[in-house]
Design a protein around this motif. Structure first.
Motif, PDB file in Angstrom:
ATOM      1  N   ILE A 332       0.844  -1.315   0.017  1.00  0.00           N
ATOM      2  CA  ILE A 332      -0.117   0.196  -0.135  1.00  0.00           C
ATOM      3  C   ILE A 332       0.959   1.348  -0.072  1.00  0.00           C
ATOM      4  CG2 ILE A 332      -1.894  -1.187   1.127  1.00  0.00           C
ATOM      5  CD1 ILE A 332      -0.959   0.135   3.708  1.00  0.00           C
ATOM      6  N   VAL A 333       0.385   2.363  -0.499  1.00  0.00           N
ATOM      7  CA  VAL A 333       0.726   3.643  -0.321  1.00  0.00           C
ATOM      8  C   VAL A 333       0.056   4.347   0.701  1.00  0.00           C
ATOM      9  CG1 VAL A 333       1.395   5.766  -1.556  1.00  0.00           C
ATOM     10  CG2 VAL A 333       1.529   3.727  -2.756  1.00  0.00           C
ATOM     11  N   ALA A 334       0.551   4.878   1.801  1.00  0.00           N
ATOM     12  CA  ALA A 334      -0.024   5.630   3.004  1.00  0.00           C
ATOM     13  C   ALA A 334       0.655   6.692   3.375  1.00  0.00           C
ATOM     14  CB  ALA A 334      -0.282   4.534   3.874  1.00  0.00           C
ATOM     15  N   HIS A 335      -0.093   7.644   4.088  1.00  0.00           N
ATOM     16  CA  HIS A 335       0.373   8.918   4.764  1.00  0.00           C
ATOM     17  C   HIS A 335       0.499   8.177   6.283  1.00  0.00           C
ATOM     18  CE1 HIS A 335      -0.233  11.477   1.356  1.00  0.00           C
ATOM     19  NE2 HIS A 335       0.720  12.380   2.147  1.00  0.00           N
ATOM     20  N   GLY A 360       1.706  -8.501   9.698  1.00  0.00           N
ATOM     21  CA  GLY A 360       3.242  -8.002   9.903  1.00  0.00           C
ATOM     22  C   GLY A 360       3.573  -7.091   8.644  1.00  0.00           C
ATOM     23  N   ALA A 361       4.140  -6.140   8.864  1.00  0.00           N
ATOM     24  CA  ALA A 361       4.303  -5.088   7.835  1.00  0.00           C
ATOM     25  C   ALA A 361       5.775  -4.330   7.758  1.00  0.00           C
ATOM     26  CB  ALA A 361       3.398  -3.906   8.201  1.00  0.00           C
ATOM     27  N   VAL A 362       6.255  -4.073   6.844  1.00  0.00           N
ATOM     28  CA  VAL A 362       7.661  -3.219   6.517  1.00  0.00           C
ATOM     29  C   VAL A 362       7.590  -2.124   5.861  1.00  0.00           C
ATOM     30  CG1 VAL A 362       9.973  -3.735   5.686  1.00  0.00           C
ATOM     31  CG2 VAL A 362       9.107  -5.482   6.679  1.00  0.00           C
ATOM     32  N   VAL A 363       7.939  -1.116   6.333  1.00  0.00           N
ATOM     33  CA  VAL A 363       7.741   0.282   5.495  1.00  0.00           C
ATOM     34  C   VAL A 363       8.921   0.214   4.584  1.00  0.00           C
ATOM     35  CG1 VAL A 363       8.268   2.844   5.401  1.00  0.00           C
ATOM     36  CG2 VAL A 363       7.175   1.534   7.710  1.00  0.00           C
ATOM     37  N   SER A 364       8.602  -0.177   3.064  1.00  0.00           N
ATOM     38  CA  SER A 364       9.371  -0.444   2.201  1.00  0.00           C
ATOM     39  C   SER A 364      10.103   0.545   1.566  1.00  0.00           C
ATOM     40  CB  SER A 364       8.975  -1.280   1.257  1.00  0.00           C
ATOM     41  OG  SER A 364       7.748  -0.844   0.624  1.00  0.00           O
ATOM     42  N   ALA A 365       9.522   1.834   1.663  1.00  0.00           N
ATOM     43  CA  ALA A 365      10.195   2.891   0.828  1.00  0.00           C
ATOM     44  C   ALA A 365       9.514   4.364   1.527  1.00  0.00           C
ATOM     45  CB  ALA A 365       9.842   3.008  -0.611  1.00  0.00           C
ATOM     46  N   MET A 366      10.397   5.386   1.572  1.00  0.00           N
ATOM     47  CA  MET A 366       9.971   6.721   2.065  1.00  0.00           C
ATOM     48  C   MET A 366       9.693   7.473   0.777  1.00  0.00           C
ATOM     49  SD  MET A 366       9.510   8.765   4.745  1.00  0.00           S
ATOM     50  CE  MET A 366       9.450  10.554   4.916  1.00  0.00           C
ATOM     51  N   GLU A 387       6.284  14.105  12.861  1.00  0.00           N
ATOM     52  CA  GLU A 387       6.288  14.323  11.312  1.00  0.00           C
ATOM     53  C   GLU A 387       5.153  13.628  10.637  1.00  0.00           C
ATOM     54  OE1 GLU A 387      10.551  16.082  10.686  1.00  0.00           O
ATOM     55  OE2 GLU A 387      10.329  14.002  10.187  1.00  0.00           O
ATOM     56  N   ILE A 388       4.811  13.988   9.278  1.00  0.00           N
ATOM     57  CA  ILE A 388       3.918  13.444   8.395  1.00  0.00           C
ATOM     58  C   ILE A 388       4.534  13.228   7.346  1.00  0.00           C
ATOM     59  CG2 ILE A 388       1.691  13.866   7.400  1.00  0.00           C
ATOM     60  CD1 ILE A 388       1.007  15.877   9.441  1.00  0.00           C
ATOM     61  N   GLY A 389       4.432  11.933   6.844  1.00  0.00           N
ATOM     62  CA  GLY A 389       5.124  11.727   5.446  1.00  0.00           C
ATOM     63  C   GLY A 389       4.399  10.535   4.708  1.00  0.00           C
ATOM     64  N   CYS A 390       4.730  10.447   3.304  1.00  0.00           N
ATOM     65  CA  CYS A 390       3.950   9.509   2.591  1.00  0.00           C
ATOM     66  C   CYS A 390       5.146   8.300   2.308  1.00  0.00           C
ATOM     67  CB  CYS A 390       3.490   9.833   1.327  1.00  0.00           C
ATOM     68  SG  CYS A 390       3.007   8.892   0.172  1.00  0.00           S
ATOM     69  N   VAL A 391       4.636   7.020   2.510  1.00  0.00           N
ATOM     70  CA  VAL A 391       5.417   5.932   2.492  1.00  0.00           C
ATOM     71  C   VAL A 391       4.746   4.769   1.893  1.00  0.00           C
ATOM     72  CG1 VAL A 391       6.457   6.436   4.874  1.00  0.00           C
ATOM     73  CG2 VAL A 391       4.649   4.784   4.631  1.00  0.00           C
ATOM     74  N   GLU A 392       5.540   4.010   1.401  1.00  0.00           N
ATOM     75  CA  GLU A 392       5.080   2.489   0.846  1.00  0.00           C
ATOM     76  C   GLU A 392       5.243   1.418   1.841  1.00  0.00           C
ATOM     77  OE1 GLU A 392       6.981   1.566  -2.851  1.00  0.00           O
ATOM     78  OE2 GLU A 392       6.444   3.461  -3.863  1.00  0.00           O
ATOM     79  N   LEU A 433      -0.732  -0.189  -3.979  1.00  0.00           N
ATOM     80  CA  LEU A 433       0.350  -0.349  -4.888  1.00  0.00           C
ATOM     81  C   LEU A 433       0.386  -1.506  -5.866  1.00  0.00           C
ATOM     82  CD1 LEU A 433       2.842   1.486  -5.559  1.00  0.00           C
ATOM     83  CD2 LEU A 433       4.501  -0.193  -4.084  1.00  0.00           C
ATOM     84  N   ARG A 434       0.037  -1.197  -6.874  1.00  0.00           N
ATOM     85  CA  ARG A 434      -0.121  -2.378  -7.978  1.00  0.00           C
ATOM     86  C   ARG A 434       1.199  -3.089  -8.264  1.00  0.00           C
ATOM     87  NH1 ARG A 434      -5.489  -3.118  -7.058  1.00  0.00           N
ATOM     88  NH2 ARG A 434      -6.609  -1.336  -7.415  1.00  0.00           N
ATOM     89  N   ARG A 435       1.257  -4.593  -8.337  1.00  0.00           N
ATOM     90  CA  ARG A 435       2.500  -4.977  -8.739  1.00  0.00           C
ATOM     91  C   ARG A 435       2.416  -4.926 -10.456  1.00  0.00           C
ATOM     92  NH1 ARG A 435       5.101  -8.332  -5.137  1.00  0.00           N
ATOM     93  NH2 ARG A 435       4.185  -8.777  -3.294  1.00  0.00           N
ATOM     94  N   PRO A 436       3.605  -4.830 -11.125  1.00  0.00           N
ATOM     95  CA  PRO A 436       3.410  -4.942 -12.507  1.00  0.00           C
ATOM     96  C   PRO A 436       2.988  -6.250 -13.110  1.00  0.00           C
ATOM     97  CG  PRO A 436       5.663  -4.177 -11.897  1.00  0.00           C
ATOM     98  CD  PRO A 436       4.777  -4.691 -10.518  1.00  0.00           C
ATOM     99  N   ALA A 437       1.909  -6.425 -13.888  1.00  0.00           N
ATOM    100  CA  ALA A 437       1.059  -7.674 -14.186  1.00  0.00           C
ATOM    101  C   ALA A 437       2.187  -8.549 -15.013  1.00  0.00           C
ATOM    102  CB  ALA A 437      -0.006  -7.246 -15.310  1.00  0.00           C
ATOM    103  N   ASN A 438       3.262  -7.941 -15.493  1.00  0.00           N
ATOM    104  CA  ASN A 438       4.231  -8.983 -16.296  1.00  0.00           C
ATOM    105  C   ASN A 438       5.179  -9.178 -15.307  1.00  0.00           C
ATOM    106  OD1 ASN A 438       5.118  -6.333 -16.089  1.00  0.00           O
ATOM    107  ND2 ASN A 438       6.550  -6.557 -17.909  1.00  0.00           N
TER     108      ASN A 438
END
Length: 631
Positions: A332-335, A360-366, A387-392, A433-438
């Motif tokens: 997911i993409v979330a704030h 279970g979750a991991v913040v994979s990208a900022m 602080e407020i931010g957007c993450v994956e 967050l959509r995975r590439p279909a290919n």
């Protein structure tokens, strides 16, 4: 007698309606420190005649002892109940108050203004239909005003009443009010706050609280109470697609099986089709039951038990849906609104709780951090407290969710530290967050078991962790040489060597250390898949990161070895001179000096390399491999 009972007792004030039959408005008060939030709430209660005689007596006596308004009544004391709040004249915790007028019932969450209590403000705002934002007329819009408005926008609170307070201290200056109102509306437009009403008030004296103030004849808008009674905050949630997070599979006996929970959105009728997610199984609703009756339909906000026509598997954490389906995704993409004093780290593992699901979750990208003063999106490696931010965020299994703007219940979550059990953040889902279909896994014919048979050994990773200078690399090298002599197939991943190549772009910040360990674990997993016994020599100071690495391997494939050499021994050895430099302040973030080392809770092997030789330690590890039939 409680305030709620007092409301019932005063029902005669309304000739046409009982208090409990009126619509309810949930509102939150927020703003910076000492802007007058508690005073405004207290004044609303007082002027609405919602106080009992004993409460009035207590307010009078408390104002003489703990008041901050001289001989006048200190209305903030009606809300500030904690001793620390009264001593400091500030709000710390969220205080809930209830009152009613002839038109409406009100539930007020009075929240603190201090930055350090931002989590309390977010908690109070999470269920609000409307926010009352206090602004000191002398100070105007400040950083905390912007922070709170940004949180309101994220939480989907679209109706905002801005009370420009303490107008008496600026001589009821109309131009000052107009300037603040213009600034607020500009900020609201940037944040998407679509319904904003600005009211000039003097909360202590009651100006424009209940009735219009004669001291501000230039203002022709509604008073605070007039706006609260008239504002329409309906958002059409009953017309949205049906969502029902299952809280409990209700089976009191063999003759009855229902799914209990609260309707998050939409309307459901007997006979309607539903789908159970994430499994995708379908059925129809054969009955809707409450504690004392059967219903023909259930609407948003009702707690009910649903009976299905088919015996299908559904339990807590599942979601029943109809209409446009929700998303089912593991990314997911979330704030995030970050609460914890320890900064958010990408790659660190947390527990995500959304509705009735725990995953279970991991913040994979900022993606970015929000600059509160400018509302700009900034590049940042992490989020600090408040602080407020957007993450994956990557999830261990699929989550049933909606975007927060469409459904608060299925679009919100909290993150929990799995070790401290602290709630570290509140999250609002923007989109899956959509995975590439290919992209897909390509099947292979030769698997790990086949490679292990060829090598006549059981593949595993030996993860040596400990302080710098503990002897990890020396011991790992000796084990590698000994296994080679025994004809075993190995690979050695040394932390220093890897920083010359695959990890040369990483520093030694907590975030970089997380990524360092993630990469090493992925490489080690490839070697284990090739049937090798893989040795990893890495300080890996944080327990959560080592646990994340362990989860990358199958049962019995991860052997944690704690080289538990005391700090004094490591510092006395200091083979690279790093401790000396750290003590001199030339190295920051050095493990054992100004950054902690978290020892393993239950390592498979513990070695004190200060008490035994490296050769002895290596033999202990080889013996363990023999006894457990790895070699």
């Amino acid at each position: 007698m409680t305030v709620h009972q007092a409301i019932i007792g005063r029902a005669q004030e309304s000739p046409t309606a009982h208090a409990l039959d009126r619509p309810t408005l949930r509102l939150v008060t927020c703003g910076s420190v000492d802007d007058g939030k508690s005073t405004l709430v207290g004044r609303l209660l007082f002027d609405s005649k919602m106080l009992l005689d004993d409460q009035l007596d207590a307010l009078t006596s408390d104002s003489k002892v703990a008041g901050t308004t001289g001989p006048a009544l200190d209305f903030a004391l009606l809300v500030d109940g904690l001793q620390a709040e009264r001593e400091q004249g500030i709000t710390i915790d969220v205080a809930y108050r209830f009152f009613a007028t002839a038109r409406r019932r009100f539930v007020i969450a009075d929240t603190p203004g201090h930055v350090q209590y931002t989590r309390n403000m977010a908690t109070g705002a999470s269920q609000a239909d409307l926010a009352v934002v206090l602004i000191d007329a002398r100070k105007g819009v400040v950083s905390q005003t912007r922070r709170h408005c940004h949180i309101l926008a994220l939480l989907g609170v679209r109706h905002v009443l801005v009370a420009v307070n303490k107008m008496d201290l600026v001589d009821f200056d109309a131009d000052r009010f107009k300037a603040i109102s213009t600034m607020v509306r500009t900020m609201a437009g940037q944040l998407g706050l679509t319904h904003v009403q600005c009211v000039p008030v003097a909360a202590c004296d009651g100006d424009n609280i209940i009735h219009s103030s004669a001291r501000m004849p230039w203002y022709d808008g509604p008073s605070v109470m007039q706006h609260l009674e008239q504002v329409d905050v309906s958002d059409g949630i009953a017309e949205r697609p049906f969502r029902f997070p299952v809280q409990w599979a209700n089976r009191p006996n063999a003759e009855f099986r229902g799914l209990s929970g609260r309707v998050a959105s939409g309307t459901l009728r007997c006979g309607d089709p539903v789908v159970v997610l994430p499994s995708g199984r379908r059925s129809r609703v054969s009955g809707i039951v409450t504690a004392d009756s059967r219903l023909q339909q259930a609407v948003s906000g009702q707690s009910v038990t649903l009976l299905l026509a088919d015996e299908i598997d559904a339990s807590r954490g599942d979601v029943l849906a109809s209409g446009a389906p929700p998303d089912v995704t593991d990314h997911i993409v979330a704030h995030l609104i970050w609460f914890d004093d320890e900064a958010m780290r990408t790659g660190r593992r947390y527990l995500l709780k959304s509705g009735t699901s725990s995953i279970g979750a991991v913040v994979s990208a900022m993606k970015h951090r929000v600059c509160i003063d400018t509302m700009a999106h900034e590049a940042a490696p992490a989020l600090e407290a408040n602080e407020i931010g957007c993450v994956e965020i990557a999830l261990d299994r699929p989550l049933v969710c909606d975007a927060y703007r469409d459904n608060r219940d299925l679009g919100s979550f909290i993150l929990i530290d799995p070790f401290s059990r602290h709630t570290v953040a509140a999250g609002l889902i923007d989109a899956p967050l959509r995975r590439p279909a290919n992209i897909s896994w390509h099947p292979t014919t030769v698997d790990k078991a086949a490679r292990a048979r060829l090598k006549q050994q059981k593949p595993c990773v030996l993860w040596l962790t400990g302080l710098s200078g503990a002897g990890k690399s020396t011991i790992a090298n000796l084990v590698d040489r000994r296994l080679c002599e025994l004809g075993r197939h190995t690979a050695l991943l040394d932390g220093d060597n890897l920083r010359h190549g695959i990890n040369r772009d990483l520093g030694f910040t907590p975030e970089a250390r997380v990524e360092n360990i993630r990469r090493v674990a992925e490489i080690a997993a490839l070697f284990v898949d090739a049937g090798l016994i893989t040795l990893v020599s890495l300080i890996s100071p944080f327990r959560a990161d080592r646990d994340s690495a362990r989860r990358r391997f199958g049962d019995g494939e991860f052997i944690e070895i704690h080289v538990a050499t005391p700090l004094s021994t490591c510092e006395a050895r200091d083979p690279k001179g790093l401790y000396k430099r750290a003590r001199a302040g030339e190295l920051s973030g050095f493990t054992g000096i100004d950054q902690p080392y978290e020892a393993p809770d239950r390592p498979e092997i513990t070695i004190d390399a200060g008490a035994v030789s490296a050769e002895t330690a290596a033999e202990l590890i080889v013996r363990h491999l023999r006894e457990q039939h790895y070699i």
